[in-house]
Scaffold this active site. Structure first.
Site, PDB file in Angstrom:
ATOM      1  N   GLN A  73      -8.803-124.360  18.268  1.00  0.00           N
ATOM      2  CA  GLN A  73      -9.929-125.193  17.450  1.00  0.00           C
ATOM      3  C   GLN A  73      -9.618-125.280  16.251  1.00  0.00           C
ATOM      4  OE1 GLN A  73     -12.331-126.692  19.056  1.00  0.00           O
ATOM      5  NE2 GLN A  73     -11.513-126.045  20.894  1.00  0.00           N
ATOM      6  N   HIS A  94     -30.638-121.849  21.398  1.00  0.00           N
ATOM      7  CA  HIS A  94     -30.206-120.983  20.176  1.00  0.00           C
ATOM      8  C   HIS A  94     -30.846-119.697  20.105  1.00  0.00           C
ATOM      9  CE1 HIS A  94     -29.509-124.951  18.063  1.00  0.00           C
ATOM     10  NE2 HIS A  94     -28.094-124.738  18.891  1.00  0.00           N
ATOM     11  N   GLU A 134     -20.269-119.471  17.599  1.00  0.00           N
ATOM     12  CA  GLU A 134     -21.332-119.176  18.234  1.00  0.00           C
ATOM     13  C   GLU A 134     -21.091-118.013  18.894  1.00  0.00           C
ATOM     14  OE1 GLU A 134     -24.243-121.510  21.542  1.00  0.00           O
ATOM     15  OE2 GLU A 134     -22.353-122.211  21.077  1.00  0.00           O
ATOM     16  N   THR A 194      -4.415-121.143  12.955  1.00  0.00           N
ATOM     17  CA  THR A 194      -3.206-121.330  13.796  1.00  0.00           C
ATOM     18  C   THR A 194      -3.850-121.443  15.392  1.00  0.00           C
ATOM     19  OG1 THR A 194      -2.644-119.190  14.179  1.00  0.00           O
ATOM     20  CG2 THR A 194      -1.437-120.501  12.293  1.00  0.00           C
ATOM     21  N   GLY A 195      -5.156-121.190  15.622  1.00  0.00           N
ATOM     22  CA  GLY A 195      -5.863-121.147  16.888  1.00  0.00           C
ATOM     23  C   GLY A 195      -5.976-122.822  17.336  1.00  0.00           C
ATOM     24  N   TYR A 240     -26.228-135.338  14.094  1.00  0.00           N
ATOM     25  CA  TYR A 240     -25.630-136.509  14.542  1.00  0.00           C
ATOM     26  C   TYR A 240     -26.438-137.770  14.988  1.00  0.00           C
ATOM     27  CZ  TYR A 240     -22.004-133.029  15.420  1.00  0.00           C
ATOM     28  OH  TYR A 240     -21.104-131.753  15.226  1.00  0.00           O
ATOM     29  N   ILE A 274     -18.417-121.550  11.814  1.00  0.00           N
ATOM     30  CA  ILE A 274     -18.711-122.384  13.215  1.00  0.00           C
ATOM     31  C   ILE A 274     -19.175-121.471  14.376  1.00  0.00           C
ATOM     32  CG2 ILE A 274     -17.898-124.270  14.671  1.00  0.00           C
ATOM     33  CD1 ILE A 274     -18.208-124.799  11.508  1.00  0.00           C
ATOM     34  N   LYS A 331       0.900-114.041  11.486  1.00  0.00           N
ATOM     35  CA  LYS A 331       1.684-115.651  11.142  1.00  0.00           C
ATOM     36  C   LYS A 331       1.984-115.811   9.628  1.00  0.00           C
ATOM     37  CE  LYS A 331       0.904-117.696  15.595  1.00  0.00           C
ATOM     38  NZ  LYS A 331       0.452-118.798  16.528  1.00  0.00           N
TER      39      LYS A 331
END
Length: 329
Positions: free
Chosen positions: A48, A284, A126, A45-46, A189, A124, A71
Protein backbone atom coordinates in the site's frame (compact mmCIF):
# COMPACT_ATOMS: atom_id res chain seq x y z
CA UNK A 1 0.84 -2.55 21.18
CA UNK A 2 1.60 0.52 23.30
CA UNK A 3 0.85 0.33 27.01
CA UNK A 4 -0.12 3.16 29.33
CA UNK A 5 -2.08 3.62 32.53
CA UNK A 6 -5.05 5.85 31.76
CA UNK A 7 -7.67 6.94 34.27
CA UNK A 8 -11.33 7.60 33.49
CA UNK A 9 -10.62 11.31 34.01
CA UNK A 10 -7.84 11.17 31.41
CA UNK A 11 -10.19 9.40 29.01
CA UNK A 12 -12.68 12.25 29.30
CA UNK A 13 -9.96 14.83 28.75
CA UNK A 14 -8.52 13.07 25.72
CA UNK A 15 -11.89 12.76 23.97
CA UNK A 16 -11.86 16.55 23.80
CA UNK A 17 -8.18 17.14 24.40
CA UNK A 18 -7.83 20.17 22.17
CA UNK A 19 -10.89 22.19 23.16
CA UNK A 20 -8.97 24.33 25.62
CA UNK A 21 -5.90 26.29 24.59
CA UNK A 22 -3.00 23.84 24.80
CA UNK A 23 0.43 23.54 23.13
CA UNK A 24 -0.99 21.20 20.46
CA UNK A 25 -3.15 24.03 19.06
CA UNK A 26 0.01 25.65 17.70
CA UNK A 27 0.32 22.82 15.17
CA UNK A 28 -2.97 23.53 13.36
CA UNK A 29 -1.08 25.65 10.83
CA UNK A 30 0.88 22.54 9.82
CA UNK A 31 -2.19 21.34 7.91
CA UNK A 32 -1.84 23.92 5.12
CA UNK A 33 0.41 21.85 2.79
CA UNK A 34 2.48 24.46 0.93
CA UNK A 35 4.12 23.58 -2.37
CA UNK A 36 7.47 22.91 -0.70
CA UNK A 37 6.05 20.14 1.54
CA UNK A 38 8.46 17.20 1.61
CA UNK A 39 6.74 13.87 2.25
CA UNK A 40 8.11 10.57 3.53
CA UNK A 41 6.22 7.29 3.85
CA UNK A 42 6.40 5.05 6.90
CA UNK A 43 5.85 1.60 5.47
CA UNK A 44 7.38 2.92 2.23
CA UNK A 45 8.26 -0.44 0.68
CA UNK A 46 5.02 -2.22 1.58
CA UNK A 47 2.30 -2.87 -1.01
CA UNK A 48 0.00 0.00 0.00
CA UNK A 49 2.83 2.40 0.78
CA UNK A 50 4.39 1.75 -2.62
CA UNK A 51 1.09 2.09 -4.46
CA UNK A 52 0.06 5.40 -2.90
CA UNK A 53 3.55 6.90 -2.84
CA UNK A 54 3.68 6.28 -6.59
CA UNK A 55 0.30 7.95 -7.15
CA UNK A 56 1.37 10.95 -5.05
CA UNK A 57 4.57 11.26 -7.09
CA UNK A 58 2.59 11.22 -10.33
CA UNK A 59 0.22 13.85 -8.91
CA UNK A 60 3.14 16.18 -8.23
CA UNK A 61 3.79 15.62 -4.53
CA UNK A 62 7.44 15.82 -3.49
CA UNK A 63 7.98 12.34 -2.02
CA UNK A 64 11.55 12.43 -0.71
CA UNK A 65 11.86 8.92 0.70
CA UNK A 66 10.52 6.60 3.35
CA UNK A 67 11.29 4.24 6.17
CA UNK A 68 11.76 0.51 6.59
CA UNK A 69 14.40 -0.51 9.16
CA UNK A 70 15.07 -3.79 7.34
CA UNK A 71 15.76 -2.07 4.01
CA UNK A 72 17.64 1.03 5.15
CA UNK A 73 20.22 2.15 2.60
CA UNK A 74 18.27 0.85 -0.37
CA UNK A 75 16.42 2.88 -2.99
CA UNK A 76 12.68 2.57 -3.67
CA UNK A 77 10.64 4.47 -6.29
CA UNK A 78 13.80 6.42 -6.99
CA UNK A 79 14.08 7.64 -3.40
CA UNK A 80 16.14 6.57 -0.37
CA UNK A 81 14.92 4.21 2.35
CA UNK A 82 15.86 5.07 5.93
CA UNK A 83 15.91 3.16 9.20
CA UNK A 84 13.90 5.80 11.07
CA UNK A 85 11.86 8.96 10.71
CA UNK A 86 14.60 10.87 12.51
CA UNK A 87 17.16 9.74 9.93
CA UNK A 88 14.82 10.61 7.07
CA UNK A 89 14.27 14.12 8.38
CA UNK A 90 18.00 14.65 8.90
CA UNK A 91 18.87 13.61 5.34
CA UNK A 92 15.88 14.97 3.37
CA UNK A 93 14.38 17.79 5.43
CA UNK A 94 11.02 15.99 5.36
CA UNK A 95 8.09 18.00 6.75
CA UNK A 96 5.30 15.40 6.54
CA UNK A 97 4.87 11.67 6.93
CA UNK A 98 2.26 9.30 5.49
CA UNK A 99 1.84 6.29 7.77
CA UNK A 100 1.00 3.03 5.98
CA UNK A 101 1.75 0.32 8.53
CA UNK A 102 -0.34 -2.53 10.05
CA UNK A 103 -2.64 -1.79 13.04
CA UNK A 104 -0.50 -3.50 15.72
CA UNK A 105 2.47 -1.20 15.05
CA UNK A 106 0.66 1.93 13.80
CA UNK A 107 0.58 3.72 17.16
CA UNK A 108 4.31 3.08 17.53
CA UNK A 109 4.82 4.63 14.08
CA UNK A 110 2.82 7.71 15.12
CA UNK A 111 4.85 7.90 18.34
CA UNK A 112 8.06 7.78 16.31
CA UNK A 113 6.87 10.71 14.18
CA UNK A 114 5.96 12.75 17.24
CA UNK A 115 9.32 12.08 18.88
CA UNK A 116 11.10 13.05 15.64
CA UNK A 117 9.07 16.31 15.67
CA UNK A 118 7.93 16.05 12.07
CA UNK A 119 5.43 18.89 11.47
CA UNK A 120 2.66 16.69 10.02
CA UNK A 121 1.87 12.99 10.41
CA UNK A 122 -1.02 11.43 8.49
CA UNK A 123 -2.06 7.95 9.61
CA UNK A 124 -4.21 6.01 7.14
CA UNK A 125 -4.28 2.75 9.12
CA UNK A 126 -7.65 1.39 10.25
CA UNK A 127 -8.18 -0.87 13.26
CA UNK A 128 -5.63 0.60 15.67
CA UNK A 129 -6.50 -0.45 19.26
CA UNK A 130 -8.30 2.48 20.90
CA UNK A 131 -6.18 2.14 24.04
CA UNK A 132 -3.12 2.76 21.87
CA UNK A 133 -4.73 5.89 20.42
CA UNK A 134 -5.56 7.17 23.88
CA UNK A 135 -1.84 6.96 24.66
CA UNK A 136 -1.11 8.93 21.44
CA UNK A 137 -3.73 11.53 22.37
CA UNK A 138 -1.97 12.12 25.68
CA UNK A 139 1.34 12.52 23.84
CA UNK A 140 -0.07 15.00 21.35
CA UNK A 141 -1.61 17.40 23.84
CA UNK A 142 1.68 18.09 25.61
CA UNK A 143 3.76 19.02 22.54
CA UNK A 144 3.63 21.76 19.90
CA UNK A 145 5.64 20.40 16.97
CA UNK A 146 3.66 17.56 15.33
CA UNK A 147 0.08 17.67 14.02
CA UNK A 148 -1.68 14.33 13.46
CA UNK A 149 -4.40 13.65 10.87
CA UNK A 150 -6.25 10.36 11.37
CA UNK A 151 -6.00 7.52 12.01
CA UNK A 152 -8.47 5.53 9.90
CA UNK A 153 -8.76 8.32 7.37
CA UNK A 154 -8.29 9.01 3.63
CA UNK A 155 -5.67 11.66 4.38
CA UNK A 156 -5.25 15.30 3.42
CA UNK A 157 -4.81 16.98 0.04
CA UNK A 158 -4.24 20.48 -1.34
CA UNK A 159 -5.24 20.54 -5.04
CA UNK A 160 -3.56 23.92 -5.65
CA UNK A 161 -0.11 22.84 -4.46
CA UNK A 162 -0.53 19.22 -5.61
CA UNK A 163 0.36 17.85 -2.20
CA UNK A 164 -1.44 14.55 -1.60
CA UNK A 165 -0.85 12.60 1.61
CA UNK A 166 -3.27 9.70 1.68
CA UNK A 167 -5.36 7.45 -0.55
CA UNK A 168 -7.52 9.98 -2.41
CA UNK A 169 -8.27 9.58 -6.16
CA UNK A 170 -6.50 12.69 -7.57
CA UNK A 171 -8.59 13.06 -10.73
CA UNK A 172 -11.73 14.28 -8.94
CA UNK A 173 -10.00 17.23 -7.25
CA UNK A 174 -9.92 20.79 -8.56
CA UNK A 175 -8.11 23.75 -7.02
CA UNK A 176 -10.63 26.21 -5.65
CA UNK A 177 -12.11 27.87 -2.57
CA UNK A 178 -13.95 25.27 -0.47
CA UNK A 179 -12.41 23.72 2.63
CA UNK A 180 -13.74 20.23 3.37
CA UNK A 181 -13.52 18.35 6.68
CA UNK A 182 -15.01 14.88 6.97
CA UNK A 183 -15.32 11.85 9.23
CA UNK A 184 -16.07 9.62 6.22
CA UNK A 185 -13.77 8.80 3.31
CA UNK A 186 -16.43 8.04 0.71
CA UNK A 187 -18.52 11.07 1.67
CA UNK A 188 -15.39 13.18 1.27
CA UNK A 189 -15.15 12.13 -2.37
CA UNK A 190 -18.83 12.93 -2.93
CA UNK A 191 -18.31 16.43 -1.53
CA UNK A 192 -15.24 16.88 -3.72
CA UNK A 193 -17.21 15.77 -6.77
CA UNK A 194 -19.98 18.24 -5.90
CA UNK A 195 -17.61 21.18 -5.51
CA UNK A 196 -15.75 20.27 -8.68
CA UNK A 197 -19.02 19.92 -10.59
CA UNK A 198 -20.19 23.38 -9.47
CA UNK A 199 -16.73 24.82 -10.27
CA UNK A 200 -16.20 25.90 -6.67
CA UNK A 201 -13.19 23.62 -6.29
CA UNK A 202 -11.32 22.82 -3.09
CA UNK A 203 -8.74 24.78 -1.11
CA UNK A 204 -7.91 21.97 1.32
CA UNK A 205 -9.57 18.61 2.00
CA UNK A 206 -9.05 16.96 5.38
CA UNK A 207 -10.25 13.45 6.17
CA UNK A 208 -10.26 13.42 9.97
CA UNK A 209 -11.27 9.75 10.15
CA UNK A 210 -14.00 7.96 12.01
CA UNK A 211 -12.19 6.74 15.10
CA UNK A 212 -12.98 7.91 18.63
CA UNK A 213 -9.67 9.76 19.10
CA UNK A 214 -8.83 11.70 15.91
CA UNK A 215 -5.65 13.75 15.86
CA UNK A 216 -7.49 16.56 14.07
CA UNK A 217 -11.21 17.24 14.50
CA UNK A 218 -13.88 19.58 13.18
CA UNK A 219 -12.98 22.58 15.33
CA UNK A 220 -9.30 22.33 14.43
CA UNK A 221 -10.20 22.39 10.74
CA UNK A 222 -12.75 25.18 11.19
CA UNK A 223 -10.16 27.33 12.95
CA UNK A 224 -7.86 26.84 9.98
CA UNK A 225 -10.49 27.43 7.29
CA UNK A 226 -11.88 30.61 8.88
CA UNK A 227 -8.41 32.18 8.86
CA UNK A 228 -7.19 30.78 5.53
CA UNK A 229 -7.09 33.36 2.73
CA UNK A 230 -7.70 30.71 0.05
CA UNK A 231 -10.84 29.31 1.70
CA UNK A 232 -14.18 31.04 1.10
CA UNK A 233 -16.64 28.29 2.02
CA UNK A 234 -16.77 25.13 4.12
CA UNK A 235 -18.27 21.65 3.89
CA UNK A 236 -18.57 19.63 7.09
CA UNK A 237 -19.37 15.92 6.80
CA UNK A 238 -20.33 14.16 10.00
CA UNK A 239 -22.00 11.03 11.24
CA UNK A 240 -23.55 9.48 14.33
CA UNK A 241 -21.50 9.03 17.47
CA UNK A 242 -19.89 11.52 19.84
CA UNK A 243 -20.72 15.20 20.04
CA UNK A 244 -18.04 16.69 17.78
CA UNK A 245 -20.65 18.09 15.37
CA UNK A 246 -22.59 19.70 18.24
CA UNK A 247 -19.39 21.36 19.48
CA UNK A 248 -18.57 22.48 15.94
CA UNK A 249 -22.01 24.08 15.62
CA UNK A 250 -21.39 26.14 18.75
CA UNK A 251 -17.95 27.12 17.47
CA UNK A 252 -19.44 28.28 14.16
CA UNK A 253 -22.13 30.25 15.98
CA UNK A 254 -19.54 32.13 17.99
CA UNK A 255 -16.75 32.59 15.45
CA UNK A 256 -18.40 32.52 12.02
CA UNK A 257 -22.09 33.36 12.00
CA UNK A 258 -21.57 36.27 14.39
CA UNK A 259 -19.46 37.98 11.71
CA UNK A 260 -20.89 40.75 9.55
CA UNK A 261 -20.12 38.56 6.53
CA UNK A 262 -20.11 34.88 7.56
CA UNK A 263 -18.36 32.21 5.55
CA UNK A 264 -20.88 29.87 3.83
CA UNK A 265 -21.06 26.43 5.48
CA UNK A 266 -22.90 23.33 4.22
CA UNK A 267 -23.15 19.98 5.96
CA UNK A 268 -24.35 16.41 5.61
CA UNK A 269 -24.71 14.07 8.58
CA UNK A 270 -24.78 10.35 7.86
CA UNK A 271 -26.68 7.82 9.96
CA UNK A 272 -30.28 8.98 10.15
CA UNK A 273 -31.66 5.43 10.19
CA UNK A 274 -28.91 4.27 12.54
CA UNK A 275 -30.33 6.61 15.18
CA UNK A 276 -32.90 3.93 15.91
CA UNK A 277 -30.16 1.45 16.88
CA UNK A 278 -28.63 2.81 20.08
CA UNK A 279 -25.48 1.13 21.32
CA UNK A 280 -24.65 -0.46 17.96
CA UNK A 281 -21.38 0.51 16.25
CA UNK A 282 -21.92 1.45 12.61
CA UNK A 283 -18.63 0.95 10.75
CA UNK A 284 -16.25 3.40 12.43
CA UNK A 285 -15.24 2.93 16.04
CA UNK A 286 -16.62 6.38 16.83
CA UNK A 287 -19.93 5.83 15.02
CA UNK A 288 -22.16 4.71 17.84
CA UNK A 289 -25.32 6.35 19.18
CA UNK A 290 -24.77 6.57 22.93
CA UNK A 291 -27.52 8.95 24.00
CA UNK A 292 -28.78 12.51 23.64
CA UNK A 293 -26.87 14.58 21.09
CA UNK A 294 -25.04 11.69 19.46
CA UNK A 295 -27.72 10.81 16.88
CA UNK A 296 -27.92 12.28 13.38
CA UNK A 297 -31.11 14.32 13.90
CA UNK A 298 -29.74 16.11 16.97
CA UNK A 299 -26.60 17.03 15.07
CA UNK A 300 -28.48 18.25 12.01
CA UNK A 301 -30.76 20.42 14.13
CA UNK A 302 -27.84 21.93 16.05
CA UNK A 303 -26.14 22.89 12.80
CA UNK A 304 -29.33 24.30 11.26
CA UNK A 305 -29.98 26.36 14.39
CA UNK A 306 -26.72 28.28 13.98
CA UNK A 307 -27.05 28.90 10.24
CA UNK A 308 -25.42 25.93 8.51
CA UNK A 309 -27.12 24.68 5.32
CA UNK A 310 -27.80 21.03 6.20
CA UNK A 311 -28.74 18.76 3.28
CA UNK A 312 -30.49 15.38 3.34
CA UNK A 313 -28.31 13.96 0.56
CA UNK A 314 -24.62 14.60 -0.20
CA UNK A 315 -25.68 15.15 -3.80
CA UNK A 316 -27.11 18.54 -2.79
CA UNK A 317 -23.96 19.92 -1.14
CA UNK A 318 -22.77 21.88 -4.18
CA UNK A 319 -26.07 23.68 -4.70
CA UNK A 320 -26.42 24.34 -0.97
CA UNK A 321 -23.09 26.15 -0.98
CA UNK A 322 -24.01 28.17 -4.06
CA UNK A 323 -27.22 29.23 -2.31
CA UNK A 324 -25.24 30.23 0.78
CA UNK A 325 -22.80 32.30 -1.29
CA UNK A 326 -25.78 34.15 -2.78
CA UNK A 327 -27.30 34.63 0.69
CA UNK A 328 -24.16 36.09 2.26
CA UNK A 329 -23.10 38.14 -0.78
Amino acid sequence: MLRSTVSKASLKICRHFHRESIPYDKTIKNLLLPKDTKVIFQGFTGKQGTFHASISQEYGTNVVGGTNPKKAGQTHLGQPVFASVKDAIKETGATASAIFVPPPIAAAAIKESIEAEIPLAVCITEGIPQHDMLYIAEMLQTQDKTRLVGPNCPGIINPATKVRIGIQPPKIFQAGKIGIISRSGTLTYEAVQQTTKTDLGQSLVIGMGGDAFPGTDFIDALKLFLEDETTEGIIMLGEIGGKAEIEAAQFLKEYNFSRSKPMPVASFIAGTVAGQMKGVRMGHSGAIVEGSGTDAESKKQALRDVGVAVVESPGYLGQALLDQFAKFK
